[in-house]
Design a protein around this motif. Sequence first.
Motif, short mmCIF file in Angstrom:
data_model
loop_
_atom_site.label_atom_id
_atom_site.label_comp_id
_atom_site.label_asym_id
_atom_site.label_seq_id
_atom_site.Cartn_x
_atom_site.Cartn_y
_atom_site.Cartn_z
N ILE A 150 0.87 -1.17 0.00
CA ILE A 150 0.00 0.00 0.00
C ILE A 150 0.91 1.22 0.00
O ILE A 150 1.73 1.39 0.89
N ILE A 155 -7.64 1.36 5.32
CA ILE A 155 -7.57 2.38 4.27
C ILE A 155 -8.61 3.48 4.52
O ILE A 155 -8.31 4.67 4.42
N LEU A 191 -2.56 0.34 -4.38
CA LEU A 191 -2.46 -1.00 -3.81
C LEU A 191 -1.91 -1.93 -4.88
O LEU A 191 -2.45 -1.97 -6.00
#
Length: 101
Positions: free
Chosen positions: A5, A57, A71
Amino acid sequence: MDIFIASNRQLPIRYYVQEAIWIRRGGSIKLPDLTLPFFVEVEIKNQYNLHIIADYIMDFQRQYKHTEIQLLIKNTATLATLQDMLSHHTQTQHAITILPL
């Protein structure tokens, strides 16, 4: 790692020991698809807990007015599941790009 991420903002580290999810600082890995400066590596032992990643997130996005997130996901089933989870929570001031690793 199962998921990378990346963001334009510093990402928090988290350890969910009982759920077998570890979100740690990105190491010295160079991934050409990551174009944002900050990233974390995510290791998941149980795919049934993917909602924790989606919550991570969304909690991160709530802290800022504008975010960019990328991602990179290794497993295609995980990719499809997270795409579905996050598509229901899209906001115009937050950009999310999901790509296969």
